[in-house]
Design a protein around this motif. Structure first.
Motif, PDB file in Angstrom:
ATOM      1  N   ARG A 281       0.822  -1.202   0.000  1.00 31.10           N
ATOM      2  CA  ARG A 281       0.000   0.000   0.000  1.00 31.10           C
ATOM      3  C   ARG A 281       0.864   1.263   0.000  1.00 31.10           C
ATOM      4  NH1 ARG A 281      -5.572  -0.083   1.694  1.00 31.10           N
ATOM      5  NH2 ARG A 281      -6.366  -1.761   0.394  1.00 31.10           N
ATOM      6  N   ALA A 282       2.018   1.149   0.613  1.00 30.39           N
ATOM      7  CA  ALA A 282       2.836   2.344   0.797  1.00 30.39           C
ATOM      8  C   ALA A 282       3.712   2.649  -0.409  1.00 30.39           C
ATOM      9  CB  ALA A 282       3.707   2.167   2.039  1.00 30.39           C
ATOM     10  N   VAL A 283       3.690   1.804  -1.432  1.00 28.50           N
ATOM     11  CA  VAL A 283       4.488   2.110  -2.621  1.00 28.50           C
ATOM     12  C   VAL A 283       3.893   3.354  -3.283  1.00 28.50           C
ATOM     13  CG1 VAL A 283       5.100   1.303  -4.920  1.00 28.50           C
ATOM     14  CG2 VAL A 283       5.124  -0.279  -3.000  1.00 28.50           C
ATOM     15  N   PRO A 284       4.732   4.349  -3.536  1.00 25.22           N
ATOM     16  CA  PRO A 284       4.219   5.596  -4.092  1.00 25.22           C
ATOM     17  C   PRO A 284       3.457   5.344  -5.393  1.00 25.22           C
ATOM     18  CG  PRO A 284       6.514   5.824  -3.476  1.00 25.22           C
ATOM     19  CD  PRO A 284       6.169   4.395  -3.305  1.00 25.22           C
ATOM     20  N   GLU A 285       2.289   5.963  -5.487  1.00 23.25           N
ATOM     21  CA  GLU A 285       1.464   5.715  -6.657  1.00 23.25           C
ATOM     22  C   GLU A 285       2.071   6.245  -7.941  1.00 23.25           C
ATOM     23  OE1 GLU A 285      -2.168   7.337  -5.361  1.00 23.25           O
ATOM     24  OE2 GLU A 285      -2.560   5.607  -4.062  1.00 23.25           O
ATOM     25  N   GLU A 286       2.866   7.327  -7.840  1.00 18.40           N
ATOM     26  CA  GLU A 286       3.446   7.894  -9.058  1.00 18.40           C
ATOM     27  C   GLU A 286       4.234   6.825  -9.818  1.00 18.40           C
ATOM     28  OE1 GLU A 286       5.136   9.777  -5.935  1.00 18.40           O
ATOM     29  OE2 GLU A 286       2.970   9.665  -5.699  1.00 18.40           O
TER      30      GLU A 286
ATOM     31  N   ALA B 267       3.281   5.624 -13.487  1.00 24.10           N
ATOM     32  CA  ALA B 267       4.233   5.900 -14.569  1.00 24.10           C
ATOM     33  C   ALA B 267       4.477   4.634 -15.371  1.00 24.10           C
ATOM     34  CB  ALA B 267       5.534   6.425 -13.987  1.00 24.10           C
ATOM     35  N   ALA B 268       4.640   3.514 -14.658  1.00 17.64           N
ATOM     36  CA  ALA B 268       4.898   2.256 -15.359  1.00 17.64           C
ATOM     37  C   ALA B 268       3.708   1.866 -16.209  1.00 17.64           C
ATOM     38  CB  ALA B 268       5.220   1.156 -14.352  1.00 17.64           C
ATOM     39  N   GLU B 269       2.502   2.073 -15.633  1.00 14.45           N
ATOM     40  CA  GLU B 269       1.323   1.693 -16.398  1.00 14.45           C
ATOM     41  C   GLU B 269       1.150   2.553 -17.637  1.00 14.45           C
ATOM     42  OE1 GLU B 269      -2.080   1.514 -13.845  1.00 14.45           O
ATOM     43  OE2 GLU B 269      -1.325  -0.304 -12.891  1.00 14.45           O
ATOM     44  N   VAL B 270       1.477   3.831 -17.485  1.00 14.85           N
ATOM     45  CA  VAL B 270       1.395   4.725 -18.640  1.00 14.85           C
ATOM     46  C   VAL B 270       2.340   4.247 -19.731  1.00 14.85           C
ATOM     47  CG1 VAL B 270       1.933   7.057 -19.440  1.00 14.85           C
ATOM     48  CG2 VAL B 270       0.607   6.724 -17.355  1.00 14.85           C
TER      49      VAL B 270
ATOM     50  N   VAL C  57       8.327  -2.918 -10.397  1.00 16.37           N
ATOM     51  CA  VAL C  57       8.209  -1.670  -9.650  1.00 16.37           C
ATOM     52  C   VAL C  57       7.940  -1.935  -8.169  1.00 16.37           C
ATOM     53  CG1 VAL C  57       6.990   0.515  -9.456  1.00 16.37           C
ATOM     54  CG2 VAL C  57       7.355  -0.511 -11.710  1.00 16.37           C
ATOM     55  N   VAL C  58       6.941  -2.767  -7.919  1.00 15.93           N
ATOM     56  CA  VAL C  58       6.547  -2.961  -6.526  1.00 15.93           C
ATOM     57  C   VAL C  58       7.583  -3.789  -5.764  1.00 15.93           C
ATOM     58  CG1 VAL C  58       4.766  -3.875  -5.001  1.00 15.93           C
ATOM     59  CG2 VAL C  58       4.123  -2.742  -7.116  1.00 15.93           C
ATOM     60  N   MET C  59       8.003  -4.910  -6.393  1.00 10.81           N
ATOM     61  CA  MET C  59       8.934  -5.803  -5.684  1.00 10.81           C
ATOM     62  C   MET C  59      10.190  -5.094  -5.175  1.00 10.81           C
ATOM     63  SD  MET C  59       8.184  -8.815  -4.853  1.00 10.81           S
ATOM     64  CE  MET C  59       9.317 -10.174  -4.984  1.00 10.81           C
ATOM     65  N   PRO C  60      10.888  -4.345  -6.034  1.00 11.31           N
ATOM     66  CA  PRO C  60      12.087  -3.677  -5.523  1.00 11.31           C
ATOM     67  C   PRO C  60      11.767  -2.731  -4.377  1.00 11.31           C
ATOM     68  CG  PRO C  60      12.008  -3.545  -7.914  1.00 11.31           C
ATOM     69  CD  PRO C  60      10.693  -4.085  -7.464  1.00 11.31           C
ATOM     70  N   GLN C  61      10.570  -2.152  -4.419  1.00  7.36           N
ATOM     71  CA  GLN C  61      10.204  -1.208  -3.371  1.00  7.36           C
ATOM     72  C   GLN C  61       9.981  -1.908  -2.035  1.00  7.36           C
ATOM     73  OE1 GLN C  61       9.475   2.277  -3.276  1.00  7.36           O
ATOM     74  NE2 GLN C  61      10.745   2.315  -5.106  1.00  7.36           N
ATOM     75  N   ILE C  62       9.373  -3.082  -2.074  1.00  4.44           N
ATOM     76  CA  ILE C  62       9.055  -3.732  -0.793  1.00  4.44           C
ATOM     77  C   ILE C  62      10.132  -4.717  -0.345  1.00  4.44           C
ATOM     78  CG2 ILE C  62       6.561  -3.482  -1.135  1.00  4.44           C
ATOM     79  CD1 ILE C  62       6.479  -6.437  -1.827  1.00  4.44           C
ATOM     80  N   ARG C  63      11.234  -4.775  -1.094  1.00  8.62           N
ATOM     81  CA  ARG C  63      12.297  -5.716  -0.725  1.00  8.62           C
ATOM     82  C   ARG C  63      12.748  -5.577   0.733  1.00  8.62           C
ATOM     83  NH1 ARG C  63      17.688  -7.733  -1.952  1.00  8.62           N
ATOM     84  NH2 ARG C  63      18.366  -5.795  -1.027  1.00  8.62           N
ATOM     85  N   PRO C  64      13.007  -4.350   1.200  1.00  4.18           N
ATOM     86  CA  PRO C  64      13.456  -4.249   2.593  1.00  4.18           C
ATOM     87  C   PRO C  64      12.431  -4.830   3.570  1.00  4.18           C
ATOM     88  CG  PRO C  64      13.713  -2.155   1.455  1.00  4.18           C
ATOM     89  CD  PRO C  64      12.946  -3.043   0.538  1.00  4.18           C
TER      90      PRO C  64
END
Lengths: 540, 544, 327
Positions: free
Chosen positions: A433-438, A442-445, A457-464
């Protein structure tokens, strides 16, 4: 009701005292810079109180009849010590007040300790000192550590006892079914990685450099070859009476080994081919693609299961526990977090998944004992066996049936997975949920598919967060003993170190129990070191 | 800079220290004074009681000697009388009046002497009784001086059995005011070990494994029973019960409760319907098993699952068979490790049990299910008609009642018969188990409670409360108090069994008796170890 | 806005249609709708699998012993008259050896509330101290503190029991002179002993998790506050605590669950006034008599954690460990 009131009073008072202490300590540090004599007076008062307490407690003061009861006297001694200390220190502070810059330096040095001090005291007294004592005890002879001298016997006992640790039969790993299937999965993952790399080259998504991967693959292939060779040699050496040719023939003919060789050959072939292709075309392999990374996860689970279900001994079993529960809980938790995000009834679903967390370990053992229950053919009372019987199998004992070995371990581990998946899911869902929507937008665009958005996009963000979850799970799982104790108590190769440690406590063998604790600590330590180094890198 | 940070560290520590020191003060002193006063009073009362006891012993001796004298005098009188009669009979014609007179005088004298001696004996007895009452009063006083003192007890009994245990102390509390605070827990052993190691054990601990009692005695943690206490309660028990908890000449445990294990549960109705007789010998039992199988019935229900204690039911079978195959002497050697665990005889016993259990059709569900079916559920399985017999200790009665049996006994849904012997040379050996209460502090109130546990009063109160199963090994308890004739019968077996042997796994060291014996036994039953491997592994686990 | 919302809208649209409307849709569209529903199906499948054991427990807690032992719980609906509340009544019944379960529930609360608040407060201070203050040995202390997670707690039982029973004493070697380092605190066998133990055992993980969060808070706010003359204490109190509330709430829930469900520590450190976990286990006899009470007890003890989870769930959703996500 009295009890209730006492409880509330105790709770409120203790919290108030803690708050006053903390704020007071902060104020005291403030006064280092502002009002030096006040600070010295406070410190002096404290020292005086301590001195008073020590004097009073050790009975170094003759008891005067004038002071009345012992309790009053005690407080008076304390008070006198405090007042005297405060007075002397205040005068001293006033007379010898240091320069302001020095004082503010002192204040800066002092302040952090006010913040971290309480934690250090608790952990120091509650864990570090007992930990040191444990290490010390584990080196003492005898069972209660009261005899003089030191010994390494307890460790020797653990690592020379075949029930705890043995590498006998290790070579069977490389010819086991799971391992071979795992190898196939590795091949598939490599293939998928190569296939998706071709797709990506023109796209915008980032691709990791493949040089390291290729080198890793080569090394892995070499190691594999070496291991399989060693396995063959070992199995030949086991039966020395036959002629060498016959041996080789028997080994080659035995289907498992042939399968193994075939699989390894396939891996090598594919790897070599991929390397060649990649070199020729300067295409980079993409291991981060959905197919290849999920295949890689499956492959590593299979390989690890293949290895750990073959090796005997409590230590290996423990490692198997850690890998299975931490791995499966995290994977399932992540899956559920992702699915819940896109499902209806998310809140109810999440709560139901989380529910096992609210059940104590004892309760969970009760529930699952009940699920796995077995009766003779006929009227089953356990759901699993009822289903088995319903689809035409004979009912079986999941925990203690000899034919279940080593998978009886898995059925116990599954209870833990059932409990901990909720934990992983809740934490990971929050992170997603906390992954920035931008970023996702951007990826979807850019035309990335939903799967691509998630994996790239999401996986690298939630890795920690994943790492934190895995670490927490590892720590929790290593210490599990209740489940094993309640289900099998370690019979039929289901024992784990923590259960053995507890048994030794029960049998009053404090020294060998300590040795088990140290081994457990050492098992978890690498994970902790990794975590802390990662944290430090992040802090830097 | 460096030095300063150290300084601050030290100051911080001192600060915490001071607060703690301030917060706790020294308010424990008055209580210390109080207990010491109570202790002194108790000690005084104890001394008084001892003195009274000594006086009573003296009086008793005196009474005894007086009585003996009186007896002698009476005997002499009788002799004189006989002589007189003989003389009278001897000659009607040749009566020597002088002689007669002499004899008569002699007789009268002896009679008077006897009367006097008897009077003296009565007097001495009265004196003794007086001292006895005095002593009792002193005891009472001592106990009264303990009013309000708290004795903490830790034990394995939970649920309704804990209720029964606590109810047993009601008369003591009413009489003396001693408050017993019982804490029952699943894992009393570990808790006790930790508490002992930390130097703060409970006052009394109920321990089901005599092996552990000896260990605590040897390490000096348990308090040996004072000789006077043994004198007072010892007579109520078969010495066997104290021998179990004796180490180095000191007795450490007071028997608390007993269980009878060599029992086979069966349905009287089921047996009658099929025309089965209760087997009186092993051969008959085997024949019965064959008949049952021939009739399409399964002879046995066996389940050894018991959570953390999985496997104990197997050890019980082995013990019973060890007693029947090799007798009490070999059994004792086995328990004391005089023969190794992997001795051929032990292996043979395991194989004997295995032979019964693993033979197709003998056990409901077959070998595969034995180790995962709960021992408790076997009562329900038995009632359900899965099998005809279930070998389990007396406490299985509770399981039967829970599973829906209306009553126990010859007229009830289930009854028990004695697991027959294999050869007559060892007698009707009975396997049993039980718990002992062990003191870990030597406060007078602790010893008072401990002694109370050894009296019939405790057993009676506990039986009368009718909470939880309980059989007392005390010979003097009132068996009429049991709520069912079934329990009464069991209690009588327990008190009179001969030879009686205590559960071997409870006597062996914990590493074996509560560890590898259960664990490897389960492995053997489920088929992952052979009998030899099982025996080998248990032998390896035996602490040197 | 996000894909999540659009998707949610789409599925709601699908759900809102009548079967007739749905049947009238072109096959391709219907397939796509079905695919959009796919996550829901999978999730609910797993949810059901995950819930079945608890459901079985729940049903069994209303059944009588002979029924439990002879038939599966899923057959209970055949004969609803056989269900009973007796097990729950028995759980709350007062007995000679044990007072009513309500008293134990109070004990549990008395143990759990401080055992949750104290570690969180202490860990929050420490997390802030380690993350935003500079001092000598910071990294090493942090590593040392956090690596204590790996220590098996059971090993600390004996030393802690000794501390609570006798305080700490040190005999000077050779002098025969004993210093009382810490007097007997008189807290052996009290709830306070359990609080302190839970605090010590829970702290390393709490510090690790909260440090993760706090260290990722935007530093420039603190910098600005510092320039405005705010002290560390003010920053902690006015900025860090409000910002870290989701993380604090999340950890509070976990610590609450762990302490509420704890059996081992309570049974070792307490001989009286035990929490519910211990009392409920003790309802069952030494030989498994009254085993059916286990089912009802497991439910009784689950109620409070579930309420806590429901009431704090909002905070998770707002972002537990959000700070550990680099953004």
């Amino acid at each position: 009701m009295d009890q209730f009131i006492t409880m509330i009073i105790t709770v409120v008072v203790s919290l108030a005292v803690s708050a006053v202490l903390f704020i007071g300590a902060n104020r005291a540090v403030d006064s280092v810079r502002g009002r030096w004599p006040a600070f010295t007076a406070a410190v002096g008062g404290m020292v005086g109180l301590v001195a008073g307490a020590v004097v009073q407690h050790n009975g170094w003061l003759p008891r005067g009849p004038a002071l009345g009861g012992p309790l009053k006297e005690g407080w008076l001694v304390l008070l006198a010590g405090g007042v005297a200390g405060a007075g002397i220190a205040a005068v001293g502070g006033w007379l010898t007040e240091p320069a302001l810059d020095r004082r503010s330096r002192w204040a800066d040095t002092l302040r952090p300790w006010v913040f971290v001090g309480p934690a250090l005291i608790f952990v120091g007294g509650g864990l570090v000192l007992p930990g040191l004592r444990t290490a010390f005890l584990s080196l003492k002879p005898g069972s209660r550590g009261r005899e003089p001298g030191f010994t390494l016997d307890h460790y020797k006992d653990i690592f020379t006892d075949d029930t705890f640790f043995t590498v006998e039969g290790w070579s069977a790993i490389f010819t086991g079914r799971l391992f071979i299937v795992g190898l196939v999965a590795v091949v598939a993952a490599a293939g998928a990685a190569w296939a998706s790399s071709a797709l990506i080259v023109g796209g915008r998504a980032q691709v990791a450099t493949a040089g390291g991967m290729l080198r890793g693959l080569k090394i892995a292939a070499l190691v594999l070859v070496a291991l399989v060779m060693a396995a063959l040699i070992e199995s030949i050496a086991r039966e020395p009476n036959r002629s060498a040719v016959m041996d080789v023939l028997t080994v080659v003919v035995s289907s498992r080994v042939t399968l193994g060789i075939a699989a390894v050959a396939a891996v090598l072939a594919v790897a070599v081919w991929l390397i060649a292709r990649a070199r020729g075309r300067e295409v980079e392999m993409d291991w981060g693609s959905p197919a290849s990374s999920s295949l890689a996860v499956v492959a590593s689970i299979l390989l690890i299961f293949g290895a750990l279900s073959t090796l005997r001994g409590v230590v290996w079993n423990n490692i198997w526990w850690v890998v299975t529960v931490a791995g499966l809980s995290t994977v399932l938790g992540l899956l559920l977090a992702v699915l819940a995000e896109r499902s209806r009834g998310e809140r109810i679903g999440k709560t139901l998944i989380f529910m096992p967390m609210a059940i104590s370990m004892v309760g969970a053992a009760v529930i699952w004992d009940f699920m796995y229950e077995v009766q003779p053919m006929g009227n089953q009372t356990g759901l699993f066996n009822a289903v088995l019987q319903g689809i035409g199998f004979t009912p079986r004992g999941f925990f203690i049936n000899a034919s279940m070995i080593p998978w009886n371990n898995f059925w116990i581990m599954f209870i833990m997975v059932w409990i901990q998946t909720g934990f992983a899911m809740v934490v990971l869902a929050a992170a997603i949920r906390a992954v920035p929507e931008e970023l996702t937008e951007a990826a979807e665009v850019d035309g990335a598919s939903r799967a691509q958005v998630f994996w790239r996009v999401v996986m690298p963000q939630i890795r920690p967060t994943i790492i934190v979850v895995v670490t927490t799970l590892i720590v929790i799982v290593t210490k599990v003993f209740d489940l094993v104790k309640a289900t099998t108590n370690g019979a039929n190769r289901t024992n784990v170190l923590a259960n053995e440690m507890f048994d030794q406590l029960r049998d009053r063998n404090f020294t060998s129990s300590s040795a088990f604790a140290v081994v457990l600590f050492a098992l978890v330590l690498p994970v902790m070191v990794y975590n802390i180094r990662r944290l430090q890198r992040e802090l830097a | 800079m460096k030095n300063h940070s150290r300084l601050w560290l030290i100051l911080g520590a001192l600060l915490a220290f001071a607060l703690v020191a301030t917060a706790c003060g020294d308010d424990d002193e008055p209580t210390v004074a109080d207990t010491s006063a109570a202790d002194a009073a108790a000690a005084e009362a104890q001394a008084e009681a001892d003195a009274a006891q000594a006086a009573a012993a003296d009086a008793q001796a005196e009474a005894d000697s007086a009585q003996a004298e009186a007896d002698a005098a009476a005997a002499r009188a009788a002799e004189a009388e006989a002589a007189l009669a003989a003389a009278m009979a001897e000659g009607d014609d040749a009566i020597d009046p002088e002689q007669v007179a002499e004899l008569e005088a002699q007789m009268a004298e002896a009679m008077a002497e006897a009367d006097a001696a008897a009077a003296r004996a009565a007097e001495a007895e009265a004196a003794m009784e007086a001292t006895m009452t005095e002593m009792e009063e002193a005891m009472m006083e001592m106990e009264m001086s303990l009013a309000g003192s708290v004795v903490t007890i830790l034990g394995p009994e939970t649920g309704s059995e804990a209720d029964g245990f606590v109810a047993g102390f009601e008369p003591l509390r009413e009489r003396t005011g001693i408050v017993v605070r019982y804490s029952g827990t699943r894992d009393a052993t570990t808790e006790l070990n930790l508490a002992v190691e930390a130097g703060d054990p409970p006052d009394i601990v109920v321990i089901p494994q005599p092996g552990r009692i000896k260990q605590f005695g040897d390490s000096g943690d348990a308090v040996a029973l004072p000789q006077e206490m043994l004198d007072r309660i010892g007579g109520s028990y078969d010495p066997f019960w104290f021998d179990l908890a004796t180490s180095g000449g000191n007795v450490y445990g007071v028997p608390n409760k007993g269980d009878v294990k060599s029992l086979v549960w069966y349905s009287p109705q089921g047996f009658a319907d099929n025309g089965y007789e209760i087997p009186q010998s092993w051969a008959e039992l085997e024949a019965l098993m064959e008949t049952m199988k021939g009739n399409g019935q399964t002879p046995w229900c066996v389940g050894i699952e018991s959570g953390a204690a999985t496997g104990w039911a197997f050890t019980d079978w082995m013990e019973d068979m060890m007693l029947r195959l090799h007798g009490p002497d070999v059994y004792d050697q086995w328990v004391n490790h005089d023969i190794p665990f992997n001795d051929a005889r032990v292996v043979a016993v395991a194989e004997f049990v295995g032979n019964i259990w693993f033979t197709e059709g003998n056990v409901s569900g077959g070998r595969d299910l034995i180790s995962q079916r709960s021992f408790r559920e076997m009562a329900a399985a038995h009632l359900n008609g899965e099998c005809m017999m279930h070998r389990q200790a007396n406490f299985a009665g509770a399981h039967y009642l829970e599973a829906g049996a209306s009553s126990l006994g010859p007229d009830g849904d289930v009854n028990v018969f004695y697991l027959p012997t294999i050869s007559d040379e060892f007698g009707t050996v009975v396997l049993g188990a039980g718990t002992h209460a062990v003191a870990f502090t030597d406060k007078p109130e602790t010893l008072a409670v401990l002694e109370y546990i050894g009296t019939a009063e405790y057993a009676n109160a506990r039986i009368a409360s009718d909470k939880g199963g309980f059989l007392s090994p005390n010979r003097d308890h009132d068996t009429s108090l049991y709520s069912s004739s079934f329990d009464r019968g069991l209690a009588e077996i327990l008190v009179s069994a001969n030879p009686f042997r205590f559960d071997a796994s409870d006597l062996m060291p914990g590493e074996v008796g509560a560890g590898e014996f259960w664990r490897s036994g389960t492995d053997f039953v489920s088929g992952s170890k052979t009998a030899e491997e099982f025996a080998e592994d248990v032998e390896d686990a035996w602490p040197s | 806005m996000t894909a999540v919302q659009t998707r949610g809208a789409a599925s709601e649209q699908g759900a809102g249609m009548t079967p007739a409307q749905r049947a009238a849709m072109p096959t391709g569209l219907r397939l796509r709708r079905l695919a959009a529903e796919f996550p829901t199906w999978v999730m609910w499948l797993i949810v059901i699998l995950w819930t079945v054991p608890t459901l079985g427990l729940f049903v069994s807690s209303f059944r009588k012993v002979p029924d439990i032992e002879t038939s599966g719980w899923w057959t209970a609906w055949n004969d609803l008259d056989n269900l009973t509340l007796q097990n729950y009544r028995d759980v709350f019944r007062e007995t000679t050896a044990q007072p009513s379960m309500w008293e134990f529930a109070l004990n549990s609360v008395a143990i759990v509330v401080p055992a949750t608040i104290i570690p969180i407060a202490v860990a929050a201070f420490a997390a802030y101290g380690f993350a935003w203050m500079d001092f000598r040995g910071r990294n090493w202390l942090f590593i040392g503190l956090v690596s204590m997670i790996a220590l098996p707690n059971q090993m600390a039982f004996v030393p802690l029991l000794q501390l609570f029973n006798n305080g700490a004493r040190f005999t000077v070697p050779g002098l025969d002179w004993t210093l009382v380092l810490l007097p007997d605190l008189g807290i052996a066998n009290t709830a306070a002993a359990v609080w302190l133990t839970h605090t010590a055992f829970g702290l390393p993980l709490a510090v690790l998790l909260l440090h993760n969060f706090v260290s990722q808070l935007p530093g420039d706010i603190f910098e600005a506050a510092r320039i405005d003359g705010a002290s560390h204490f003010t920053i902690f109190w006015r900025l860090v605590v409000p910002l870290a509330r989701p993380a604090l709430a999340a950890f509070a829930v976990f610590q609450f669950l762990w302490t509420w469900n704890d059996y081992l520590i309570a049974s070792v450190f307490l001989n009286e006034n035990e929490p519910m976990t211990v009392a409920l286990v003790n309802l069952v006899g030494e030989r498994g008599q009254n085993f059916q009470l286990r089912f009802a007890s497991a439910f009784v003890i689950m109620v409070v954690p579930l309420i806590v989870f429901f009431s704090l769930q909002r905070h998770f959703v707002r972002g537990l460990l959000a700070g550990s996500v680099k953004g």
